[in-house]
Design a protein around this motif. Structure first.
Motif, PDB file in Angstrom:
ATOM      1  N   ALA A 133      83.232  37.773   7.817  1.00 44.68           N
ATOM      2  CA  ALA A 133      82.058  38.350   7.168  1.00 44.68           C
ATOM      3  C   ALA A 133      82.479  39.006   5.854  1.00 44.68           C
ATOM      4  CB  ALA A 133      81.409  39.377   8.078  1.00 44.68           C
ATOM      5  N   VAL A 134      81.695  38.787   4.818  1.00 44.65           N
ATOM      6  CA  VAL A 134      81.979  39.438   3.542  1.00 44.65           C
ATOM      7  C   VAL A 134      81.925  40.945   3.769  1.00 44.65           C
ATOM      8  CG1 VAL A 134      81.161  39.844   1.183  1.00 44.65           C
ATOM      9  CG2 VAL A 134      81.109  37.535   2.141  1.00 44.65           C
ATOM     10  N   PRO A 135      83.024  41.652   3.472  1.00 45.84           N
ATOM     11  CA  PRO A 135      83.046  43.091   3.732  1.00 45.84           C
ATOM     12  C   PRO A 135      82.150  43.856   2.767  1.00 45.84           C
ATOM     13  CG  PRO A 135      85.083  42.399   2.674  1.00 45.84           C
ATOM     14  CD  PRO A 135      84.277  41.158   2.910  1.00 45.84           C
ATOM     15  N   GLN A 136      81.759  45.034   3.169  1.00 53.86           N
ATOM     16  CA  GLN A 136      80.951  45.908   2.318  1.00 53.86           C
ATOM     17  C   GLN A 136      81.833  47.057   1.824  1.00 53.86           C
ATOM     18  OE1 GLN A 136      77.760  45.133   1.408  1.00 53.86           O
ATOM     19  NE2 GLN A 136      78.332  43.264   2.494  1.00 53.86           N
ATOM     20  N   PRO A 137      81.763  47.378   0.537  1.00 50.12           N
ATOM     21  CA  PRO A 137      82.594  48.475   0.031  1.00 50.12           C
ATOM     22  C   PRO A 137      82.078  49.829   0.508  1.00 50.12           C
ATOM     23  CG  PRO A 137      81.165  47.652  -1.712  1.00 50.12           C
ATOM     24  CD  PRO A 137      80.962  46.749  -0.523  1.00 50.12           C
ATOM     25  N   GLY A 138      83.016  50.702   0.849  1.00 50.34           N
ATOM     26  CA  GLY A 138      82.672  52.064   1.244  1.00 50.34           C
ATOM     27  C   GLY A 138      82.647  52.972   0.027  1.00 50.34           C
ATOM     28  N   PRO A 139      82.565  54.275   0.231  1.00 46.46           N
ATOM     29  CA  PRO A 139      82.562  55.221  -0.885  1.00 46.46           C
ATOM     30  C   PRO A 139      83.824  55.077  -1.734  1.00 46.46           C
ATOM     31  CG  PRO A 139      81.961  56.316   1.170  1.00 46.46           C
ATOM     32  CD  PRO A 139      82.434  54.941   1.530  1.00 46.46           C
ATOM     33  N   GLY A 140      83.639  54.967  -3.040  1.00 51.85           N
ATOM     34  CA  GLY A 140      84.749  54.852  -3.982  1.00 51.85           C
ATOM     35  C   GLY A 140      85.370  53.467  -4.052  1.00 51.85           C
ATOM     36  N   GLU A 141      84.827  52.514  -3.296  1.00 49.89           N
ATOM     37  CA  GLU A 141      85.395  51.170  -3.252  1.00 49.89           C
ATOM     38  C   GLU A 141      84.532  50.164  -4.006  1.00 49.89           C
ATOM     39  OE1 GLU A 141      87.699  51.313   1.029  1.00 49.89           O
ATOM     40  OE2 GLU A 141      85.640  50.538   0.995  1.00 49.89           O
ATOM     41  N   LEU A 142      85.093  48.983  -4.216  1.00 49.66           N
ATOM     42  CA  LEU A 142      84.358  47.897  -4.837  1.00 49.66           C
ATOM     43  C   LEU A 142      84.694  46.596  -4.129  1.00 49.66           C
ATOM     44  CD1 LEU A 142      86.203  46.937  -8.077  1.00 49.66           C
ATOM     45  CD2 LEU A 142      86.577  49.167  -7.091  1.00 49.66           C
ATOM     46  N   LEU A 143      83.763  45.659  -4.180  1.00 43.80           N
ATOM     47  CA  LEU A 143      83.955  44.346  -3.584  1.00 43.80           C
ATOM     48  C   LEU A 143      84.278  43.367  -4.692  1.00 43.80           C
ATOM     49  CD1 LEU A 143      83.845  42.383  -1.178  1.00 43.80           C
ATOM     50  CD2 LEU A 143      81.377  42.136  -1.639  1.00 43.80           C
ATOM     51  N   LEU A 144      85.387  42.641  -4.510  1.00 46.17           N
ATOM     52  CA  LEU A 144      85.841  41.665  -5.492  1.00 46.17           C
ATOM     53  C   LEU A 144      85.637  40.251  -4.953  1.00 46.17           C
ATOM     54  CD1 LEU A 144      89.249  43.360  -6.391  1.00 46.17           C
ATOM     55  CD2 LEU A 144      87.054  43.596  -7.580  1.00 46.17           C
ATOM     56  N   ARG A 145      85.208  39.351  -5.834  1.00 45.69           N
ATOM     57  CA  ARG A 145      85.102  37.921  -5.503  1.00 45.69           C
ATOM     58  C   ARG A 145      86.095  37.180  -6.380  1.00 45.69           C
ATOM     59  NH1 ARG A 145      82.669  33.622  -7.728  1.00 45.69           N
ATOM     60  NH2 ARG A 145      81.394  34.885  -9.113  1.00 45.69           N
ATOM     61  N   THR A 146      86.972  36.420  -5.763  1.00 44.97           N
ATOM     62  CA  THR A 146      88.022  35.705  -6.489  1.00 44.97           C
ATOM     63  C   THR A 146      87.433  34.572  -7.317  1.00 44.97           C
ATOM     64  OG1 THR A 146      89.615  36.230  -4.765  1.00 44.97           O
ATOM     65  CG2 THR A 146      90.170  34.405  -6.232  1.00 44.97           C
ATOM     66  N   LYS A 147      87.810  34.570  -8.597  1.00 40.70           N
ATOM     67  CA  LYS A 147      87.433  33.485  -9.505  1.00 40.70           C
ATOM     68  C   LYS A 147      88.613  32.554  -9.756  1.00 40.70           C
ATOM     69  CE  LYS A 147      84.439  34.378 -12.828  1.00 40.70           C
ATOM     70  NZ  LYS A 147      83.205  33.747 -12.411  1.00 40.70           N
ATOM     71  N   PHE A 148      89.813  33.131  -9.860  1.00 36.99           N
ATOM     72  CA  PHE A 148      91.037  32.362 -10.074  1.00 36.99           C
ATOM     73  C   PHE A 148      92.146  32.948  -9.212  1.00 36.99           C
ATOM     74  CE2 PHE A 148      88.717  31.820 -14.053  1.00 36.99           C
ATOM     75  CZ  PHE A 148      88.763  30.450 -14.231  1.00 36.99           C
ATOM     76  N   LEU A 149      92.978  32.067  -8.662  1.00 33.08           N
ATOM     77  CA  LEU A 149      94.127  32.453  -7.853  1.00 33.08           C
ATOM     78  C   LEU A 149      95.359  31.820  -8.467  1.00 33.08           C
ATOM     79  CD1 LEU A 149      95.622  33.403  -5.236  1.00 33.08           C
ATOM     80  CD2 LEU A 149      94.872  31.248  -4.202  1.00 33.08           C
ATOM     81  N   SER A 150      96.406  32.599  -8.635  1.00 34.37           N
ATOM     82  CA  SER A 150      97.656  32.094  -9.179  1.00 34.37           C
ATOM     83  C   SER A 150      98.538  31.560  -8.059  1.00 34.37           C
ATOM     84  CB  SER A 150      98.385  33.223  -9.915  1.00 34.37           C
ATOM     85  OG  SER A 150      99.586  32.745 -10.477  1.00 34.37           O
ATOM     86  N   LEU A 151      99.052  30.363  -8.234  1.00 33.75           N
ATOM     87  CA  LEU A 151     100.032  29.792  -7.313  1.00 33.75           C
ATOM     88  C   LEU A 151     101.338  29.697  -8.080  1.00 33.75           C
ATOM     89  CD1 LEU A 151      97.856  26.996  -5.709  1.00 33.75           C
ATOM     90  CD2 LEU A 151      98.402  29.241  -4.773  1.00 33.75           C
ATOM     91  N   ASP A 152     102.297  30.534  -7.715  1.00 36.63           N
ATOM     92  CA  ASP A 152     103.536  30.674  -8.473  1.00 36.63           C
ATOM     93  C   ASP A 152     104.752  30.405  -7.603  1.00 36.63           C
ATOM     94  OD1 ASP A 152     102.524  31.647 -11.091  1.00 36.63           O
ATOM     95  OD2 ASP A 152     101.752  33.281  -9.870  1.00 36.63           O
ATOM     96  N   PRO A 153     105.869  29.995  -8.223  1.00 40.16           N
ATOM     97  CA  PRO A 153     107.092  29.719  -7.463  1.00 40.16           C
ATOM     98  C   PRO A 153     107.585  30.902  -6.626  1.00 40.16           C
ATOM     99  CG  PRO A 153     107.276  28.828  -9.671  1.00 40.16           C
ATOM    100  CD  PRO A 153     106.006  29.648  -9.628  1.00 40.16           C
ATOM    101  N   TYR A 154     107.375  32.137  -7.065  1.00 42.72           N
ATOM    102  CA  TYR A 154     107.867  33.292  -6.317  1.00 42.72           C
ATOM    103  C   TYR A 154     107.272  33.364  -4.906  1.00 42.72           C
ATOM    104  CZ  TYR A 154     103.573  36.074  -6.542  1.00 42.72           C
ATOM    105  OH  TYR A 154     102.296  36.530  -6.375  1.00 42.72           O
ATOM    106  N   MET A 155     106.111  32.730  -4.716  1.00 36.08           N
ATOM    107  CA  MET A 155     105.434  32.808  -3.422  1.00 36.08           C
ATOM    108  C   MET A 155     106.268  32.202  -2.300  1.00 36.08           C
ATOM    109  SD  MET A 155     101.584  31.889  -4.435  1.00 36.08           S
ATOM    110  CE  MET A 155     100.578  33.040  -5.353  1.00 36.08           C
ATOM    111  N   ARG A 156     107.074  31.180  -2.626  1.00 37.22           N
ATOM    112  CA  ARG A 156     107.899  30.575  -1.581  1.00 37.22           C
ATOM    113  C   ARG A 156     108.872  31.608  -1.021  1.00 37.22           C
ATOM    114  NH1 ARG A 156     109.656  29.641   2.368  1.00 37.22           N
ATOM    115  NH2 ARG A 156     110.613  27.767   3.200  1.00 37.22           N
ATOM    116  N   GLY A 157     109.445  32.425  -1.878  1.00 37.93           N
ATOM    117  CA  GLY A 157     110.345  33.477  -1.420  1.00 37.93           C
ATOM    118  C   GLY A 157     109.642  34.520  -0.580  1.00 37.93           C
ATOM    119  N   ARG A 158     108.388  34.783  -0.888  1.00 38.59           N
ATOM    120  CA  ARG A 158     107.619  35.779  -0.126  1.00 38.59           C
ATOM    121  C   ARG A 158     107.264  35.272   1.270  1.00 38.59           C
ATOM    122  NH1 ARG A 158     104.987  39.729  -3.065  1.00 38.59           N
ATOM    123  NH2 ARG A 158     104.860  40.724  -1.035  1.00 38.59           N
ATOM    124  N   MET A 159     107.352  33.953   1.486  1.00 34.56           N
ATOM    125  CA  MET A 159     107.092  33.379   2.812  1.00 34.56           C
ATOM    126  C   MET A 159     108.285  33.537   3.736  1.00 34.56           C
ATOM    127  SD  MET A 159     105.229  29.843   1.797  1.00 34.56           S
ATOM    128  CE  MET A 159     104.056  29.813   0.459  1.00 34.56           C
TER     129      MET A 159
END
Length: 186
Positions: free
Chosen positions: A29-55
């Motif tokens: 379910a799309v979460p709802q922001p609480g006090p002081g929060e905001l809801l973000l919708r991803t427009k672009f996602l970066s796929l970078d070589p460093y991610m393999r190391g993070r796995m």
């Protein structure tokens, strides 16, 4: 706004090249922001070589993505709901929300982007981490002198675009590289 969001979670530590079965696509379910929060919708996602190391859970400069956690990744997002005075609906921000369509943020660590200055996707490329890494590595660490030739042994397309356009550079991709002749800049 859609009622369902999607995210990819790491479900195993990949052996060798990552496969689709190493991740689990979930709807939530799309979460709802609480006090002081905001809801973000991803427009672009970066796929970078460093991610393999993070796995991997091998010792590294950065904490690995845990099995069951949302996969790591830099993102450009649109603010779609806000209870935070610093961000308005419609703002575009650089974030680190990972492989998911929606995320709630407290606004910490976000950077507002101005679509009038450059295409917003460049915040994940030439004007973001890959570009800054290439720029800093070449000019601050390498400090090439006029007339020298710099051989770029490995760089993402976004990094090569910075290196090949540095003032006075004669950057070359090494012979037999995947970069090919169109990527070598003079």
């Amino acid at each position: 706004m859609p009622e369902t969001a999607r995210r990819h979670r790491a479900c195993v530590r990949p052996v060798g090249e990552p496969k689709p079965s190493d991740f689990r696509l979930e709807e939530f379910a799309v979460p709802q922001p609480g006090p002081g929060e905001l809801l973000l919708r991803t427009k672009f996602l970066s796929l970078d070589p460093y991610m393999r190391g993070r796995m991997s859970d091998a010792p590294s400069y950065a904490k690995p993505v845990g099995v069951g956690e949302v996969m790591e990744g830099g993102t450009v997002n649109e603010v779609v709901a806000s209870n935070n005075d610093k961000y308005a609906v419609g703002d575009i921000v650089l974030a680190h929300t990972g492989w998911q369509t929606h995320a709630v943020s407290k606004g910490v660590g976000l950077r507002k982007l101005d679509p009038g200055v450059a295409p917003i996707s460049t915040a994940l490329g030439v004007l973001g981490m890959p570009g800054m890494t290439a720029y800093t590595g070449l000019l601050e660490i390498g400090q090439p002198k006029a007339g020298e030739t710099v051989v770029v042994a490995a760089a993402s397309r976004r990094g090569r675009s910075v290196l090949g356009r540095s003032p006075g550079s004669r950057a070359r991709a090494p012979s037999g590289s995947r970069a090919g002749p169109t990527s070598a800049a003079t």
